[in-house]
Design a protein around this motif. Structure first.
Motif, PDB file in Angstrom:
ATOM      1  N   THR A 111       0.843  -1.193   0.000  1.00  0.00           N
ATOM      2  CA  THR A 111       0.000   0.000   0.000  1.00  0.00           C
ATOM      3  C   THR A 111       0.875   1.239   0.000  1.00  0.00           C
ATOM      4  O   THR A 111       2.052   1.182   0.320  1.00  0.00           O
ATOM      5  N   SER A 112       0.256   2.334  -0.373  1.00  0.00           N
ATOM      6  CA  SER A 112       0.967   3.605  -0.347  1.00  0.00           C
ATOM      7  C   SER A 112      -0.017   4.672   0.064  1.00  0.00           C
ATOM      8  O   SER A 112      -1.209   4.581  -0.222  1.00  0.00           O
ATOM      9  N   GLU A 113       0.497   5.678   0.757  1.00  0.00           N
ATOM     10  CA  GLU A 113      -0.365   6.788   1.165  1.00  0.00           C
ATOM     11  C   GLU A 113      -0.656   7.666  -0.042  1.00  0.00           C
ATOM     12  O   GLU A 113       0.117   7.712  -0.999  1.00  0.00           O
ATOM     13  N   LEU A 114      -1.750   8.392   0.025  1.00  0.00           N
ATOM     14  CA  LEU A 114      -2.080   9.368  -1.011  1.00  0.00           C
ATOM     15  C   LEU A 114      -1.422  10.698  -0.652  1.00  0.00           C
ATOM     16  O   LEU A 114      -0.983  10.890   0.474  1.00  0.00           O
ATOM     17  N   PRO A 115      -1.358  11.638  -1.602  1.00  0.00           N
ATOM     18  CA  PRO A 115      -0.766  12.942  -1.266  1.00  0.00           C
ATOM     19  C   PRO A 115      -1.581  13.679  -0.203  1.00  0.00           C
ATOM     20  O   PRO A 115      -2.798  13.498  -0.099  1.00  0.00           O
ATOM     21  N   VAL A 116      -0.901  14.512   0.553  1.00  0.00           N
ATOM     22  CA  VAL A 116      -1.574  15.321   1.573  1.00  0.00           C
ATOM     23  C   VAL A 116      -2.384  16.394   0.860  1.00  0.00           C
ATOM     24  O   VAL A 116      -1.974  16.914  -0.176  1.00  0.00           O
ATOM     25  N   GLU A 117      -3.530  16.708   1.409  1.00  0.00           N
ATOM     26  CA  GLU A 117      -4.381  17.718   0.790  1.00  0.00           C
ATOM     27  C   GLU A 117      -3.731  19.084   0.930  1.00  0.00           C
ATOM     28  O   GLU A 117      -3.409  19.541   2.032  1.00  0.00           O
ATOM     29  N   ARG A 118      -3.504  19.732  -0.177  1.00  0.00           N
ATOM     30  CA  ARG A 118      -2.911  21.069  -0.168  1.00  0.00           C
ATOM     31  C   ARG A 118      -3.709  21.941  -1.113  1.00  0.00           C
ATOM     32  O   ARG A 118      -4.603  21.468  -1.795  1.00  0.00           O
ATOM     33  N   ASP A 119      -3.337  23.204  -1.152  1.00  0.00           N
ATOM     34  CA  ASP A 119      -4.118  24.131  -1.966  1.00  0.00           C
ATOM     35  C   ASP A 119      -4.156  23.718  -3.424  1.00  0.00           C
ATOM     36  O   ASP A 119      -5.181  23.768  -4.068  1.00  0.00           O
ATOM     37  N   GLY A 120      -3.024  23.323  -3.928  1.00  0.00           N
ATOM     38  CA  GLY A 120      -2.959  22.989  -5.343  1.00  0.00           C
ATOM     39  C   GLY A 120      -3.695  21.714  -5.712  1.00  0.00           C
ATOM     40  O   GLY A 120      -4.107  21.524  -6.841  1.00  0.00           O
ATOM     41  N   VAL A 121      -3.835  20.849  -4.738  1.00  0.00           N
ATOM     42  CA  VAL A 121      -4.409  19.542  -5.030  1.00  0.00           C
ATOM     43  C   VAL A 121      -5.919  19.673  -5.221  1.00  0.00           C
ATOM     44  O   VAL A 121      -6.603  20.278  -4.415  1.00  0.00           O
ATOM     45  N   SER A 122      -6.403  19.090  -6.279  1.00  0.00           N
ATOM     46  CA  SER A 122      -7.832  19.241  -6.559  1.00  0.00           C
ATOM     47  C   SER A 122      -8.629  18.376  -5.591  1.00  0.00           C
ATOM     48  O   SER A 122      -8.258  17.273  -5.266  1.00  0.00           O
ATOM     49  N   VAL A 123      -9.717  18.936  -5.149  1.00  0.00           N
ATOM     50  CA  VAL A 123     -10.562  18.246  -4.192  1.00  0.00           C
ATOM     51  C   VAL A 123     -11.970  18.196  -4.766  1.00  0.00           C
ATOM     52  O   VAL A 123     -12.469  19.184  -5.282  1.00  0.00           O
ATOM     53  N   ALA A 124     -12.564  17.031  -4.698  1.00  0.00           N
ATOM     54  CA  ALA A 124     -13.904  16.907  -5.256  1.00  0.00           C
ATOM     55  C   ALA A 124     -14.885  17.735  -4.438  1.00  0.00           C
ATOM     56  O   ALA A 124     -14.720  17.911  -3.239  1.00  0.00           O
ATOM     57  N   LYS A 125     -15.888  18.220  -5.109  1.00  0.00           N
ATOM     58  CA  LYS A 125     -16.897  19.010  -4.406  1.00  0.00           C
ATOM     59  C   LYS A 125     -17.691  18.098  -3.491  1.00  0.00           C
ATOM     60  O   LYS A 125     -18.057  16.992  -3.857  1.00  0.00           O
ATOM     61  N   VAL A 126     -17.938  18.540  -2.318  1.00  0.00           N
ATOM     62  CA  VAL A 126     -18.613  17.694  -1.359  1.00  0.00           C
ATOM     63  C   VAL A 126     -20.126  17.903  -1.434  1.00  0.00           C
ATOM     64  O   VAL A 126     -20.871  17.014  -1.768  1.00  0.00           O
ATOM     65  N   GLU A 127     -20.560  19.091  -1.171  1.00  0.00           N
ATOM     66  CA  GLU A 127     -21.988  19.382  -1.255  1.00  0.00           C
ATOM     67  C   GLU A 127     -22.165  20.551  -2.226  1.00  0.00           C
ATOM     68  O   GLU A 127     -21.346  21.458  -2.275  1.00  0.00           O
ATOM     69  N   HIS A 128     -23.227  20.511  -2.972  1.00  0.00           N
ATOM     70  CA  HIS A 128     -23.397  21.547  -3.989  1.00  0.00           C
ATOM     71  C   HIS A 128     -23.825  22.865  -3.370  1.00  0.00           C
ATOM     72  O   HIS A 128     -23.193  23.880  -3.490  1.00  0.00           O
TER      73      HIS A 128
END
Lengths: 985, 200
Positions: free
Chosen positions: A422-439
């Motif tokens: 297994t491998s960890e995913l990247p840490v959430e940072r400003d540049g990293v795209s994040v899916a929209k949670v609630e519209h």
């Protein structure tokens, strides 16, 4: 900290005593788990595209799967995974409704109903001798509405009725050295030709009446040059073969029973011919192909003896089988590989110069070369022929091409996983795209209203469906960033095709895939084999900017001294950072618990000559390694000789080329099991990364027991030589099983127990201070599971709290190699109903949560069994104190609670391994089971005591708070009024 | 080959025949898996759907499937004691011990290993059906009351409505004394704790 963990323990105990089983509601399926179905590398494909009904393709694969796929989407209609030694030799469709499979070396013939996969009949074929040559010949012979299928296996020709599997006739070919090469059934005739070679230079031809098996003619002719390899039929009464040197092509015709040879040196056909050739068998009339080194030559046969080269190419070429599209017309496909594209050509067999179809399809480079192609035709709206091609790629994926496009693709390489990490995913940072949670707020409110309705049981069926899809589609779980609880990770898997995949744990989608250069067929490495995956770089503290990477270890060829190959792959991008071809072999890999300044893990590779090689080859790594030089021990197991050896390092390599990272080793100890009575069948050790929270175990009467926790414990199971065969062929008296616990540093056997009347296979798991193993008890004719727990007795009388506090508790007993460790073991055995394919144990970050065993049963399900059921302290009537401690009254069989199947109503077909990975949340462990199918889920062995569960009722919380507030105000006004009245009084 | 087919037919007609010496080097075990119609209708396996049922000999040595009528067949089995397992999603089958003896072929010797019950003929039936999911309990007042929130509300109600009753039942003398004590200590009343409660 201590208080916190005590609290956690308390809560844990509280919860676990409430309900020892974990369970799932039906509407929770798919929330945290996913299941993917695969087939394996396709060996043979048969299309079924009649005008009526669904269009299907039936495939057989190297994972012994027979399946019917939807030709439009590539989905599985039905699928059967045959037994592991039931290799499929051939498939066909008969009568338009049955799928016929020939398996187990040509001895089992089965028919499956095409629409639903129900087995219709099964028949067993036997022959006078065992032979490798197998043929399943499709015929159009009709006998009273019945079709017959001709099968040659084990030296016997069988004609089997497709209706009920009855053998209509059989004919033995008992010639001592006869090697049957082809069985030819000319279309439209009632004849069968069986051709083959006898001794080394005799060509034999048998002509048989297909209706009754009568031998009509038998001719043989000698050819002094001998024969090599296979033959390819070019006409119904002509075959092509190579002479024993591989330099001369032979056209053998046996028209009217007269055998004649025509010789044609390959050098006459191809000017710059080099080396011996190999025939690529094809079934196309008048055309065959040969391969010399990397050059493929397609040759057309004109008349009887005229050969003509029609194509010569350096590109990898695959030729499909012939497809008869109309009366007397045969089409076939040729697929050639150019760097980024593949060229598909469909031609008529008798007309090489024209193409019926010529297409170029862009192809992902990470699919490798085209290995196989199957074609099927359809009639376009303008009445012309259209073709679709099913291709099997080097990475075992399956694609359907039609009109120059990939219609669908299946990643069937994932059916044969070799290793997982297994491998960890990247840490959430400003540049990293994040899916929209609630519209928006409205959507959010609507969602919560629906949920509230659901909890109050007011929801209509549509609402329930909406809630369910909302829960499943939760975008949170498939985000590409690290989460707080550590549920989102990348599963890095290595497949047999030498391809590396990264799967997201949230929903199982493929993040990236990479065909490894080091595991590709090349001039230096003809048969590369992937071996293992290791974490190479796990950046956390001071190398945060680096991407994590994995190390892939492979070798060239199956022999033990084959040179190794390494690849380093970035797990975020899937790029191969570098690859190495080693000069030494790889017999064993030891990941060392040391890292350098860039967080690269040190690995020690032991080769077949017992030299150790250190990777990475940096001066820094060497200096770290030299500091720990005397602390490194390892062991090796030689199953065949029954020897276990312990090793340590001696010094730098001597004699050979001066290599900084090469070290000599020395043998410390060896344990030799008597080869005439014992055979090693299983060795298990603890997982390297396992965390143990506490060494002490408080038992009921306030006594403390110390677990004997050593990373260097090895569990070995041996059986009597007679018991190493399968169940059913030994009596209890002549079989026994011995279990050993061995210290791998000193080579001392700490514990040994013999189970009389038992035999393997043994599946075992080692964790903390206990080992659990599964075996077969011949006396009771049932499977058993035993547990051995090992405790450190040297510290038993050493319970002074002050010593513990001051850290002096370890000093009382002298530590020496020569003193026997004072250990006691406790063990107990239980019956277990099922056969087992794999056993694993849950693992959590801090090791506080109680453990569960994950048992992969023969029915391809994974059962979670609490470790408390395998506690040697269980008694029939536990005392009150023991009951309070959570000891379950002893029962002979281990309970199988259907709700504790972690795979619930699913099957992980062809289950091979179960891997557990701790999440960041202490209560939760991630479970990945792989076989032909993949299954992933999260497990909380003691329930999620450290976070709110998914079905936590927020609405009720809200209502309670509102109610409390309202009550406060009501009582406040009431009390104020009362006070006023009091004052007036 | 032909005698086997004949035996098979024979076995189809009379279920009692279980083990027969086949032609060649082994014996044949012939049996039947019977899934009662009533069991396991809750979703997963359709009753009578037998296409996904596997019959496994000796822990995976041979795997076979059921014919539409539920019959299965193992051929070429050496003499000895064998173990047959049935893998069917939704049902729990006990493994079955089958003795194939060389001395008296045709004799049935089969027993369920779970409960040691002997079988006169090799007809395997599930011991029970397996429910893999918890069944959601329908909404009930009791479940709300029993939940932590319900308990919280319940406790509050007890405090609000029952405590005054307890106070009322107290001896008025004692009550006055207690109140005086409280006043002396200056314990704030509930009202004064609340915002705006400091008025009095």
């Amino acid at each position: 900290m201590a208080i916190r963990s005590f609290l956690i323990l308390f809560i844990l105990f509280f919860f676990s005593s409430l309900n020892p089983i974990l369970s799932l509601y039906e509407d929770q399926v798919g929330l945290v788990d996913w299941h993917q179905q695969y087939l394996g590398k396709v060996k043979q494909a048969v299309f079924h595209t009649h005008k009526t009904g669904r269009k299907r393709v039936v495939v057989s694969t190297e994972e012994n799967v027979v399946a019917s796929l939807d030709l439009r989407q590539g989905e599985i209609f039905w699928r059967h995974v045959l037994g592991s030694n039931d290799v499929i030799d051939g498939i066909d469709i008969a009568l338009g409704k049955y799928v016929i499979t020939l398996s187990s070396g040509g001895s089992i013939l089965r028919a499956w109903n095409l629409p639903d996969g129900q087995m219709v009949w099964e028949s067993s074929l036997r022959g006078p001798k065992h032979s490798k040559s197998l043929f399943l010949v499709r015929t159009n012979l009709k006998i009273e509405k019945d079709n017959i299928v001709i099968i040659f296996s084990n030296g016997r020709l069988n004609a089997v009725s497709c209706m009920d599997g009855e053998v209509l006739w059989e004919k033995d070919f008992e010639g001592e050295s006869l090697k049957v090469q082809q069985v030819i059934q000319p279309p439209g005739s009632n004849l069968i030709y069986v051709v083959g070679f006898a001794s080394s230079s005799l060509f034999e031809m048998y002509q048989i009446n297909a209706l009754n098996g009568e031998l009509l003619k038998h001719e043989s002719a000698a050819f002094s040059g001998g024969f090599l390899g296979e033959v390819s039929p070019v006409f119904s009464e002509t075959v092509v073969a190579l002479d024993s040197t591989g330099l001369i092509l032979l056209t053998i015709s046996f028209q009217n029973g007269k055998i004649s040879f025509h010789q044609m040196p390959i050098s006459n056909l191809v000017k710059d011919s080099f080396g011996p050739a190999k025939i690529i068998p094809s079934s196309v009339i008048g055309i065959f192909a040969i391969k010399m080194n990397a050059v493929t030559i397609v040759i057309r046969v004109k008349d009887e003896s005229k050969l003509e080269v029609v194509e010569k190419t350096n590109h990898e070429t695959s030729i499909s089988d012939a497809l008869s599209i109309s009366e007397g017309q045969q089409a076939f496909a040729l697929v050639q590989h150019a760097s980024h594209e593949i060229h598909l050509r469909v031609k008529l067999a008798h007309n090489w110069d024209d193409n019926l179809l010529k297409e170029s399809v862009k192809m992902d480079q990470h699919r490798g070369l085209v290995h196989k192609v199957y074609i099927n035709n359809y009639i376009r709206t303008d009445k012309s022929y259209g073709f679709r091609a099913l291709i099997v790629m080097e990475d075992h994926s399956l694609l359907l091409l039609q009109q120059g496009e990939i219609v669908w693709s299946r990643e069937d390489g994932l059916a044969s996983i070799i290793d997982v990490t297994t491998s960890e995913l990247p840490v959430e940072r400003d540049g990293v795209s994040v899916a929209k949670v609630e519209h928006n707020l409205f959507e959010w409110l609507k969602g919560h209203m629906l949920k509230l309705k659901g909890t109050l049981m007011l929801a209509s069926p549509q609402d329930i469906a909406a809630i369910q899809s909302m829960r499943l589609k939760n975008s949170e779980k498939s985000k590409m960033t690290r989460d707080h609880n550590g549920f989102r990770k990348l599963l890095i898997v290595l497949t047999r095709a030498g391809k590396l995949f990264a799967l997201h744990t949230g929903d199982g989608h493929i993040v990236w895939s990479h065909l490894l250069q080091s595991l590709q067929k090349s001039k230096v490495c003809q048969h590369p084999i992937g071996l293992n995956l290791y974490k190479w770089q796990v950046p956390h503290h001071h190398a945060m900017d680096e991407n994590p990477s994995v190390l892939v270890i492979g070798k060239c060829g199956p022999s033990s001294d084959a040179p190794g190959a390494l690849s380093f792959v970035d797990t975020y991008t899937g790029k191969e950072l570098s690859s190495l071809s080693l000069v030494h072999s790889v017999a064993q890999v030891i990941p060392l618990p040391y890292t350098d300044s860039t967080e690269q893990c040190l690995h020690l590779l032991i080769d077949a000559d017992k030299h150790a090689h250190l990777y990475p080859k940096t001066p820094e790594a060497i200096s770290i390694f030299e500091r720990e030089f005397s602390n490194i021990y390892w062991y090796s197991v030689e199953d065949d000789n029954g020897i276990i050896k312990g090793h340590a390092l001696r010094g730098k390599c001597t004699g050979e080329v001066a290599d900084e990272v090469c070290f000599d080793t020395r043998e410390l100890w060896s344990i030799v099991f008597p080869s005439e009575s014992e055979k090693i069948i299983a060795t298990v050790t603890r997982k390297l990364n396992e965390v143990v929270h506490t060494q002490a175990k408080v038992i009921a009467d306030q006594e403390v027991m110390y677990k004997y926790i050593s990373r260097n414990l090895l569990f070995v199971a041996t059986v009597a030589l007679k018991g190493s065969v399968e169940i059913g062929s030994v009596t209890p008296e002549e079989s026994w099983l011995v279990a050993y616990l061995i210290d791998t540093v000193t080579g001392r056997i700490l514990h040994q127990v013999t189970h009389h009347g038992s035999q393997g296979p043994v599946h075992a798991v080692f964790s903390e201070n206990w080992v659990v193993y599964h075996y077969f008890n011949l006396k009771a004719q049932r499977y058993e599971m035993s547990v051995i727990e090992i405790y450190d007795q040297s510290r038993a009388d050493n319970k002074d709290v002050w010593k513990l506090v001051l850290g002096k508790h370890n000093l009382t007993s002298p530590i020496s190699l020569y003193s026997r460790p004072d250990v006691i073991t406790k063990s107990q055995s239980y019956f277990f109903t099922h056969s087992v394919k794999a056993i694993a144990v849950t693992s959590t970050t801090k090791g506080i949560t109680s453990k569960q065993l994950l048992i992969g049963t023969i029915g391809d399900q994974v059962l979670a069994l609490d470790k408390r059921f395998l506690d040697p302290r269980r008694t029939v009537n536990p005392t009150q104190a023991e009951k309070e401690e959570g000891i379950i009254p002893l029962t002979d069989p281990l309970p199988i609670i259907p709700q504790s199947y972690v795979t619930h109503a699913l099957r992980v077909e062809g289950l091979r391994g179960i891997i557990t990975v701790p999440a960041k949340l202490e209560s939760t462990t991630l479970v990945f089971a792989h076989g032909v199918d993949l299954f992933f889920t999260q497990l909380a062995p003691s329930r999620t005591y450290d976070s709110l569960t998914d079905d936590f009722n927020y609405a009720l919380l809200l209502i309670t708070i509102v109610a409390l507030l309202a009550a406060i105000f009501v009582t406040w006004t009431l009390s104020e009024r009362k006070e006023l009245q009091e004052n007036w009084r | 080959m032909a005698p086997i087919a004949r035996l098979l037919l024979l076995a189809l007609l009379s279920t009692a025949l279980t083990i027969s010496s086949g032609s060649g080097d082994g014996y044949t075990i012939n049996g039947r898996v019977k899934i009662p119609q009533g069991l396991g209708t809750k979703g997963f396996a359709l009753p009578g759907k037998t296409s996904n049922v596997k019959v496994i000999l000796n822990g995976g040595q041979i795997v076979t499937y059921l014919r539409p009528d539920g019959y299965f067949l193992f051929q070429n089995i050496p003499a000895g004691t064998h173990l047959i397992e049935v893998a069917a999603i939704g049902y729990f089958f006990s493994p079955v011990r089958v003795d194939v003896s060389a001395r008296n072929p045709g004799k049935v010797q089969a027993a369920l290993t779970e409960n040691r019950r002997g079988l006169s003929e090799l007809v395997l039936e599930p011991l029970r059906d397996e429910q893999y999911y918890e069944i959601r309990e329908p909404f009930s007042i009791m479940s709300v009351v029993k939940s932590p929130m319900g308990l919280m509300v319940g406790f509050m109600l007890v405090v609000v409505f029952l405590m005054p009753k307890l106070v009322e039942n107290m001896d008025p003398e004692e009550m006055r004394r207690a109140q005086e004590e409280m006043r002396n200590q200056g314990v704030p009343s509930l009202a004064s704790l609340l915002p705006g409660g400091g008025r009095n």
